[in-house]
Design a protein around this motif. Structure first.
Motif, mmCIF file in Angstrom:
data_model
loop_
_atom_site.group_PDB
_atom_site.id
_atom_site.type_symbol
_atom_site.label_atom_id
_atom_site.label_comp_id
_atom_site.label_asym_id
_atom_site.label_seq_id
_atom_site.Cartn_x
_atom_site.Cartn_y
_atom_site.Cartn_z
ATOM 1 N N GLU A 82 46.751 16.124 -70.863
ATOM 2 C CA GLU A 82 45.986 16.585 -72.014
ATOM 3 C C GLU A 82 44.949 17.657 -71.651
ATOM 4 N N VAL A 83 44.676 17.842 -70.372
ATOM 5 C CA VAL A 83 43.676 18.835 -69.945
ATOM 6 C C VAL A 83 44.336 20.214 -69.925
ATOM 7 N N LYS A 84 44.467 20.832 -71.074
ATOM 8 C CA LYS A 84 45.218 22.079 -71.215
ATOM 9 C C LYS A 84 44.542 23.282 -70.554
ATOM 10 N N VAL A 85 43.260 23.141 -70.199
ATOM 11 C CA VAL A 85 42.562 24.270 -69.585
ATOM 12 C C VAL A 85 43.201 24.667 -68.251
ATOM 13 N N ILE A 86 43.879 23.708 -67.606
ATOM 14 C CA ILE A 86 44.537 23.997 -66.322
ATOM 15 C C ILE A 86 45.653 25.030 -66.511
ATOM 16 N N GLU A 87 46.252 25.050 -67.715
ATOM 17 C CA GLU A 87 47.313 26.015 -68.001
ATOM 18 C C GLU A 87 46.835 27.452 -67.858
ATOM 19 N N TYR A 88 45.538 27.684 -68.105
ATOM 20 C CA TYR A 88 45.020 29.047 -68.084
ATOM 21 C C TYR A 88 45.174 29.697 -66.708
ATOM 22 N N LEU A 89 45.152 28.866 -65.649
ATOM 23 C CA LEU A 89 45.313 29.423 -64.304
ATOM 24 C C LEU A 89 46.663 30.141 -64.187
ATOM 25 N N GLY A 90 47.712 29.503 -64.715
ATOM 26 C CA GLY A 90 49.036 30.120 -64.681
ATOM 27 C C GLY A 90 49.116 31.349 -65.563
ATOM 28 N N ASP A 91 48.521 31.267 -66.753
ATOM 29 C CA ASP A 91 48.542 32.408 -67.672
ATOM 30 C C ASP A 91 47.834 33.619 -67.067
ATOM 31 N N ILE A 92 46.709 33.375 -66.421
ATOM 32 C CA ILE A 92 45.941 34.474 -65.811
ATOM 33 C C ILE A 92 46.728 35.107 -64.666
ATOM 34 N N PHE A 93 47.344 34.276 -63.830
ATOM 35 C CA PHE A 93 48.084 34.787 -62.668
ATOM 36 C C PHE A 93 49.278 35.636 -63.088
ATOM 37 N N VAL A 94 50.123 35.084 -63.966
ATOM 38 C CA VAL A 94 51.308 35.820 -64.409
ATOM 39 C C VAL A 94 50.901 37.064 -65.192
ATOM 40 N N GLY A 95 49.859 36.931 -66.029
ATOM 41 C CA GLY A 95 49.385 38.084 -66.794
ATOM 42 C C GLY A 95 48.893 39.205 -65.899
ATOM 43 N N ALA A 96 48.163 38.833 -64.828
ATOM 44 C CA ALA A 96 47.658 39.850 -63.899
ATOM 45 C C ALA A 96 48.798 40.543 -63.164
ATOM 46 N N LEU A 97 49.793 39.781 -62.730
ATOM 47 C CA LEU A 97 50.942 40.378 -62.045
ATOM 48 C C LEU A 97 51.697 41.329 -62.964
ATOM 49 N N LYS A 98 51.943 40.889 -64.196
ATOM 50 C CA LYS A 98 52.679 41.732 -65.137
ATOM 51 C C LYS A 98 51.894 42.985 -65.497
ATOM 52 N N ALA A 99 50.571 42.881 -65.508
ATOM 53 C CA ALA A 99 49.742 44.025 -65.878
ATOM 54 C C ALA A 99 49.691 45.073 -64.765
ATOM 55 N N ILE A 100 49.580 44.618 -63.517
ATOM 56 C CA ILE A 100 49.420 45.558 -62.417
ATOM 57 C C ILE A 100 50.743 46.090 -61.901
ATOM 58 N N ALA A 101 51.844 45.342 -62.094
ATOM 59 C CA ALA A 101 53.140 45.743 -61.536
ATOM 60 C C ALA A 101 53.608 47.124 -62.013
ATOM 61 N N PRO A 102 53.546 47.455 -63.325
ATOM 62 C CA PRO A 102 53.987 48.790 -63.742
ATOM 63 C C PRO A 102 53.179 49.917 -63.096
ATOM 64 N N ILE A 103 51.861 49.707 -62.970
ATOM 65 C CA ILE A 103 51.013 50.722 -62.342
ATOM 66 C C ILE A 103 51.376 50.860 -60.872
ATOM 67 N N LEU A 104 51.583 49.718 -60.205
ATOM 68 C CA LEU A 104 51.973 49.734 -58.789
ATOM 69 C C LEU A 104 53.260 50.525 -58.597
ATOM 70 N N VAL A 105 54.276 50.223 -59.396
ATOM 71 C CA VAL A 105 55.571 50.910 -59.264
ATOM 72 C C VAL A 105 55.411 52.401 -59.520
ATOM 73 N N PHE A 106 54.707 52.763 -60.585
ATOM 74 C CA PHE A 106 54.538 54.169 -60.956
ATOM 75 C C PHE A 106 53.857 54.964 -59.840
ATOM 76 N N VAL A 107 52.765 54.427 -59.331
ATOM 77 C CA VAL A 107 52.003 55.142 -58.293
ATOM 78 C C VAL A 107 52.775 55.188 -56.975
ATOM 79 N N LEU A 108 53.354 54.059 -56.569
ATOM 80 C CA LEU A 108 54.064 54.012 -55.292
ATOM 81 C C LEU A 108 55.293 54.922 -55.287
ATOM 82 N N VAL A 109 56.027 54.933 -56.392
ATOM 83 C CA VAL A 109 57.242 55.757 -56.446
ATOM 84 C C VAL A 109 56.893 57.238 -56.400
ATOM 85 N N ILE A 110 55.879 57.648 -57.144
ATOM 86 C CA ILE A 110 55.452 59.057 -57.101
ATOM 87 C C ILE A 110 55.052 59.435 -55.685
#
Length: 400
Positions: free
Chosen positions: A33-61
């Motif tokens: 019932e302690v749903k606040v623990i779910e936020y750790l997963g949401d933050i981690f996956v969200g951060a990876l998805k957010a930074i990955a496109p920038i990483l690919v764009f910059v590294l490939v160029i």
């Protein structure tokens, strides 16, 4: 407290992730019932998805702007490896499905999701994605568009041959890579949250209703992961493939299994490539490309679930048609959406080869979403870990 922090820093990331998995599972059972623990997963996956496109764009160029002549053969090899492994996976899925034909009770729910009805729709979508506005491509995490425009800009920088611009791009790519390191350092806590969510919300009913289908899918993907892909690597390198394969499974497949996103696993795969000592100019392109077209798991899912539906409906599938299904599944898998369950929406297109109506095949898609907590997780783990394995293989082929 300082001793605890130093002890934590001294441990390997994989050990930390395993701790996160265990703690997440315990908390999921003890305090669901302690749903606040779910936020750790949401933050981690969200951060990876957010930074990955920038990483690919910059590294490939940056990589293309200073790439040497030896990159070309590596790209040719890795693309061939991606396509061949996906076709082999689809062919094995045909074999296991024909050898052990399954029938299931269909779910009466018919999804309203739109699914492509022909390969032409998939290729039209792919070509449209390639030339999408680069800013929009970054916002939508459209890696085909990101790769295309990053390569074009990189070639433009290479053509003007400005050392200052190349240096700035290289430093920028190093800065983004540093940020990725910080995000990945949060992985144990993120995976703790993801495991907590899965354990606290997913029941065990899928094992009783669709247990045989799950077992067949898991067996096929394990066979591809531990037998056919290592065999392909051995044929290409004439070296024992298992040290590389097991490393990729341990350091890439584990995180991909829980994030269920090839896109989110791109930064983790790039870190693994760096750890393996691979050419950065090469893997910065091959890894995001692999997340788009290297789809062994998707080919297995599309093929087995389509044939299972045919068996359920009593449709006889001759060998030539089964082979055609494997080829179509391979091509369709390369166009699979990067979202969770993306491969499932291609089942109706494969089923159309056997004359199965769309409304019936969409019932199989519904079944797929029910078992996706296992199917999609393992599919992503297979797809993502083999990106690194085949990238390393392609580089070894050129060095020999």
């Amino acid at each position: 407290m300082n001793k605890i922090v130093e002890f934590w820093k001294s441990k390997n990331l994989i050990v930390k992730i395993l701790c996160g998995i265990i703690i997440g599972a315990i908390l999921g059972l003890a305090v669901p019932e302690v749903k606040v623990i779910e936020y750790l997963g949401d933050i981690f996956v969200g951060a990876l998805k957010a930074i990955a496109p920038i990483l690919v764009f910059v590294l490939v160029i940056s990589s293309i702007s200073k790439a040497g002549k030896g990159i070309g053969p590596k790209f040719r090899n890795v693309i061939l490896l991606y396509l061949i492994s996906t076709l082999v996976a689809a062919m094995f899925a045909v074999i296991i499905s024909m050898a052990v034909p399954l029938t299931i009770v269909l779910n009466e729910t018919v999804l309203s999701s739109s699914a492509p009805k022909a390969l032409s729709e998939i290729f039209k979508s792919l070509f449209s994605s390639i030339v999408e506005n680069p800013v929009k491509a970054l916002g939508n995490a459209n890696y085909l568009g990101i790769l295309f425009w990053a390569i074009m800009i990189g070639l433009g920088v290479k053509y003007v041959n400005n050392e200052t611009t190349v240096l700035v791009l290289e430093k920028l790519s190093e800065a983004v890579s540093k940020v990725i390191g910080w995000v990945i350092g949060f992985a144990p806590f993120g995976i703790l949250g993801i495991v907590f969510t899965s354990v606290s919300s997913s029941g065990l009913s899928i094992f009783t209703s669709y247990g045989k289908l799950i077992i067949e899918l898991v067996a096929a993907m394990f066979f591809v992961m531990f037998i056919t892909n290592p065999l392909i690597i051995f044929i290409c390198t004439r070296k024992n493939p298992y040290p590389l394969v097991l490393t990729c499974i341990r350091e890439s497949a584990v995180s991909a299994f829980f994030t269920r996103s090839s896109a989110a696993n791109i930064p983790i795969n790039m870190k693994l490539c760096e750890k393996l000592g691979l050419d950065r100019d090469f893997y910065s392109v091959s890894i995001p490309l692999g997340s788009t077209i290297n789809m062994d798991g998707a080919a297995v899912v599309i093929t087995i679930m389509s044939l299972t539906l045919a068996h359920t409906l009593g449709i006889h599938v001759p060998v030539p048609l089964a082979i055609l299904l494997a080829i179509v599944s391979t091509l369709a898998a390369c166009g699979t959406s990067g979202v969770a369950g993306g491969s499932l929406l291609l089942i109706p297109m494969a089923c159309s080869l056997m004359g199965i109506p769309n409304d019936i095949s969409m019932q199989m898609v519904a079944v797929g979403f029910i078992i996706s907590v296992i199917q999609d997780s393992l599919e992503t783990a297979l797809n993502s870990s083999s990106d690194v394995a085949f990238t390393a293989t392609a580089e070894m082929m050129v060095k020999e």
